[in-house]
Design a protein around this motif. Structure first.
Motif, mmCIF file in Angstrom:
data_model
loop_
_atom_site.group_PDB
_atom_site.id
_atom_site.type_symbol
_atom_site.label_atom_id
_atom_site.label_comp_id
_atom_site.label_asym_id
_atom_site.label_seq_id
_atom_site.Cartn_x
_atom_site.Cartn_y
_atom_site.Cartn_z
ATOM 1 N N VAL A 151 0.851 -1.204 0.000
ATOM 2 C CA VAL A 151 0.000 0.000 0.000
ATOM 3 C C VAL A 151 0.882 1.248 0.000
ATOM 4 C CG1 VAL A 151 -2.073 -0.986 1.049
ATOM 5 C CG2 VAL A 151 -0.227 -0.202 2.530
ATOM 6 N N ILE A 153 1.179 3.793 1.816
ATOM 7 C CA ILE A 153 1.725 4.298 3.081
ATOM 8 C C ILE A 153 3.070 3.637 3.413
ATOM 9 C CG2 ILE A 153 0.739 2.729 4.847
ATOM 10 C CD1 ILE A 153 -0.245 5.431 6.204
ATOM 11 N N LEU B 33 -2.275 9.657 -1.106
ATOM 12 C CA LEU B 33 -0.913 9.183 -0.824
ATOM 13 C C LEU B 33 -0.192 8.846 -2.133
ATOM 14 C CD1 LEU B 33 -1.842 6.801 2.144
ATOM 15 C CD2 LEU B 33 -0.627 8.968 2.330
ATOM 16 N N PRO B 34 1.136 9.099 -2.180
ATOM 17 C CA PRO B 34 1.865 8.829 -3.433
ATOM 18 C C PRO B 34 1.899 7.333 -3.745
ATOM 19 C CG PRO B 34 3.383 9.375 -1.659
ATOM 20 C CD PRO B 34 2.016 9.591 -1.114
ATOM 21 N N LEU B 35 1.811 7.024 -5.026
ATOM 22 C CA LEU B 35 1.748 5.623 -5.444
ATOM 23 C C LEU B 35 2.896 5.311 -6.402
ATOM 24 C CD1 LEU B 35 -0.240 3.111 -5.276
ATOM 25 C CD2 LEU B 35 -1.145 3.931 -7.442
ATOM 26 N N ARG B 36 3.598 4.221 -6.125
ATOM 27 C CA ARG B 36 4.724 3.803 -6.991
ATOM 28 C C ARG B 36 4.196 2.763 -7.988
ATOM 29 N NH1 ARG B 36 8.741 -0.644 -6.330
ATOM 30 N NH2 ARG B 36 7.270 -1.412 -4.787
ATOM 31 N N THR B 38 4.688 -0.408 -10.074
ATOM 32 C CA THR B 38 5.604 -1.558 -10.043
ATOM 33 C C THR B 38 5.938 -2.015 -11.468
ATOM 34 O OG1 THR B 38 3.696 -3.006 -9.848
ATOM 35 C CG2 THR B 38 4.809 -2.436 -7.805
ATOM 36 N N ALA B 222 -2.275 -6.803 -9.806
ATOM 37 C CA ALA B 222 -2.916 -7.509 -8.694
ATOM 38 C C ALA B 222 -3.626 -6.547 -7.745
ATOM 39 C CB ALA B 222 -1.882 -8.323 -7.929
ATOM 40 N N LYS B 225 -4.434 -2.185 -5.822
ATOM 41 C CA LYS B 225 -3.173 -1.470 -6.048
ATOM 42 C C LYS B 225 -2.771 -1.560 -7.525
ATOM 43 C CE LYS B 225 1.493 -0.965 -4.236
ATOM 44 N NZ LYS B 225 2.418 -1.476 -5.248
ATOM 45 N N MET B 244 -7.185 3.322 -2.652
ATOM 46 C CA MET B 244 -5.877 2.958 -2.105
ATOM 47 C C MET B 244 -5.597 3.599 -0.748
ATOM 48 S SD MET B 244 -4.586 0.629 -3.667
ATOM 49 C CE MET B 244 -3.123 0.476 -2.693
ATOM 50 N N GLN B 247 -7.335 1.592 1.767
ATOM 51 C CA GLN B 247 -6.649 0.308 1.977
ATOM 52 C C GLN B 247 -5.394 0.510 2.828
ATOM 53 O OE1 GLN B 247 -5.025 -2.124 -1.385
ATOM 54 N NE2 GLN B 247 -6.866 -3.307 -1.053
ATOM 55 N N SER B 248 -4.708 1.627 2.620
ATOM 56 C CA SER B 248 -3.511 1.933 3.423
ATOM 57 C C SER B 248 -3.854 2.004 4.904
ATOM 58 C CB SER B 248 -2.908 3.279 3.001
ATOM 59 O OG SER B 248 -2.254 3.146 1.778
ATOM 60 N N HIS B 251 -4.803 -1.388 6.371
ATOM 61 C CA HIS B 251 -3.632 -2.238 6.618
ATOM 62 C C HIS B 251 -2.890 -1.796 7.885
ATOM 63 C CE1 HIS B 251 -2.877 -4.378 2.523
ATOM 64 N NE2 HIS B 251 -4.156 -4.317 2.816
ATOM 65 N N VAL B 252 -2.723 -0.479 8.029
ATOM 66 C CA VAL B 252 -2.022 0.034 9.213
ATOM 67 C C VAL B 252 -2.796 -0.331 10.478
ATOM 68 C CG1 VAL B 252 -1.331 2.150 10.430
ATOM 69 C CG2 VAL B 252 -0.829 1.886 7.998
#
Lengths: 207, 274
Positions: A151, A153, B33-36, B38, B222, B225, B244, B247-248, B251-252
């Motif tokens: 994710v 974060i 939030l910034p997204l990389r 893949t 997948a 994300k 996203m 989801q972040s 998860h945290v």
């Protein structure tokens, strides 16, 4: 004789499907395509038998006044009947009653059930995900890194986290998965040969 | 015992409440939030981007209605890319529930790009017994799907001219929530050599990594994300990008709950020893 015929049919078709893979002749290809069609027709009938058995089971339940599951069985029968009638009378394309039921009843209900997983996972993780031994500690660390690394974060906390998460997925996790796949493949080959040669007969029913 | 049960009841409901807050707040405030992106997703994008115009792509909706929140953003992003690149898109489904979803998605995204049904895209419909259906498409598509989803003969549509089997297909995109994308690799890729693009749920991601390394799949998109990364590549914020952030935080929250659970366990162990 009663049990021999299915064994002979299974041997002929199993051996044929195995051999035809290496014989690209027109006759072989034609027979192969026909066999594929038959397989789908048989599957469609199996689905029909399954649906009828389901209806029979719930019809018996629905008629039993003492059954606790009676209301659920009535709902199942009503649901199947509604979708069948809607599909058979008005069709199943865009703008039909069948599609309306699917988009506005079935899809939201199933999505809701699936979404509830987030709540149960959170509760189960709190109560059950404990570092009781060394293996559990490794699992806990790997899960935490992958959860953060998948994710945005995680990237925000440290750019290393997604890299470590990718490494876990690409190396140890994949190694385990590949081992499982090789095992499944070998097991499938062995089972298929046993079925084709008539050694494995459990699919015929009985002992 | 009753008190213990009562406490457990309250803890569980507090967790449910926290999870609801963790999911809802980011959807309202949209922190962005910034997204990389893949490599696996970038590879899919590059492959589709590199296809010549009017190449044929099959998109198979191999999922159930339960995974719609994860699958629809993925399918939308991939369809937008295909239509933007003027590719010919043939839709189908190997799970019955994907049929209605696939038809609706194709028509909606097709309309966004002014695409004509039958000429730029088509929806063949559903076929049971996925292994057999995948193999049959490798021989003769018009024999497997004699009519489209609406019941019209598919050989009459302009999009089907010159389209016989996988030899005429640039890629198969399997939008799946189970293991059907693996069947596409096992039967369509291994036997007929067609390029497979799996667009799957996050929980199924680990099943596809071996095929990624053996280069049997083009790339891997997948979960939400993957869809969000694809939206970023398309420069179009959609459902996945918005999801996203939620989801972040979810998860945290789970990680924090695991940590609290373990702290409680260690304190209880310490108490017993003393």
């Amino acid at each position: 004789m009663y049990r021999r015929i299915p064994l002979i049919v299974c041997f002929i078709f199993g051996a044929f499907m195995l051999i035809q893979f290496f014989v690209p002749h027109r006759v072989s290809t034609e027979f192969y395509e026909m066999t594929l069609e038959w397989a789908q027709i048989i599957y469609a009938f199996a689905l029909l038998v399954g649906a009828l058995m389901l209806m029979k089971h719930h019809a018996v339940n629905a008629t039993r006044k003492s059954s606790d599951d009676r209301p659920f069985s009535i709902i199942v029968i009503a649901g199947i009947a509604t979708m069948c009638i809607a599909g058979l009378i008005w069709g199943h394309g865009e703008g039909t009653v069948f599609n309306w039921f699917f988009q506005n009843v079935q899809a939201p209900m199933q999505s809701t059930m699936f979404s509830l997983l987030a709540f149960f996972v959170a509760s189960a993780a709190f109560r059950g995900f404990r570092a009781r031994n060394t293996q559990a500690i490794f699992l806990l660390i790997a899960a935490t890194i992958v959860m953060l690394g998948r994710v945005p974060i995680g990237e925000l906390i440290s750019p290393v986290i997604p890299q470590v998460a990718d490494w876990i997925l690409n190396v140890p996790s994949m190694a385990a998965r590949r081992g499982i796949y090789i095992g499944i493949a070998l097991g499938s080959i062995a089972t298929s040969l046993r079925v084709i040669l008539g050694i494995e007969r459990t699919y015929l029913g009985g002992s | 015992m009753a008190e213990a049960n009562g406490k457990r009841f309250h803890t569980r409901h507090l967790i449910f409440l926290l999870m609801a807050i963790a999911v809802v707040l980011p959807l309202i405030f949209k922190p962005g939030l910034p997204l990389r992106v893949t490599k696996e997703v970038q590879d899919i994008y590059d492959y589709i981007e590199g296809l010549p115009e009017e190449s044929v792509v099959i998109i198979s909706f191999d999922h159930e209605a339960s995974s719609l929140p994860e699958m629809v953003p993925m399918a939308e992003a991939l369809l937008r890319h295909c239509f933007r690149k003027n590719l010919k898109v043939c839709g189908m489904a190997l799970l019955a529930e994907g049929t209605s979803v696939g038809d609706a998605n194709l028509r909606r995204i097709g309309a966004e790009y002014n695409k004509e049904y039958g000429e730029d895209y088509i929806f063949w419909g559903f076929r049971p017994q996925h292994e057999v259906a995948i193999l049959a498409l490798g021989e003769d598509i018009t024999r497997e799907f004699k009519t489209d989803y609406t019941g019209r003969p598919i050989s009459g549509f302009p999009i089907m001219q010159g389209l016989r089997n996988y030899q005429n297909v640039a890629a198969v995109i399997s939008v799946g929530d189970g293991d059907i994308p693996i069947y596409w690799v096992n039967y369509a890729q291994a036997r007929y050599g067609v390029n497979i693009i799996p667009a799957i749920t996050a929980v199924m991601a680990t099943t596809m990594y071996p095929f990624l390394q053996s280069e049997q799949i083009v790339g891997l998109a997948a979960g939400l994300k993957g869809a969000a990364e694809y939206e970023k590549l398309l420069n179009r914020t959609g459902l996945a990008t918005r999801g996203m952030d939620a989801q972040s935080t979810a998860h945290v929250l789970i990680i924090v709950l695991i940590a609290i659970g373990n702290i409680i366990m260690f304190r209880q162990r310490g108490g017993k020893r003393s």
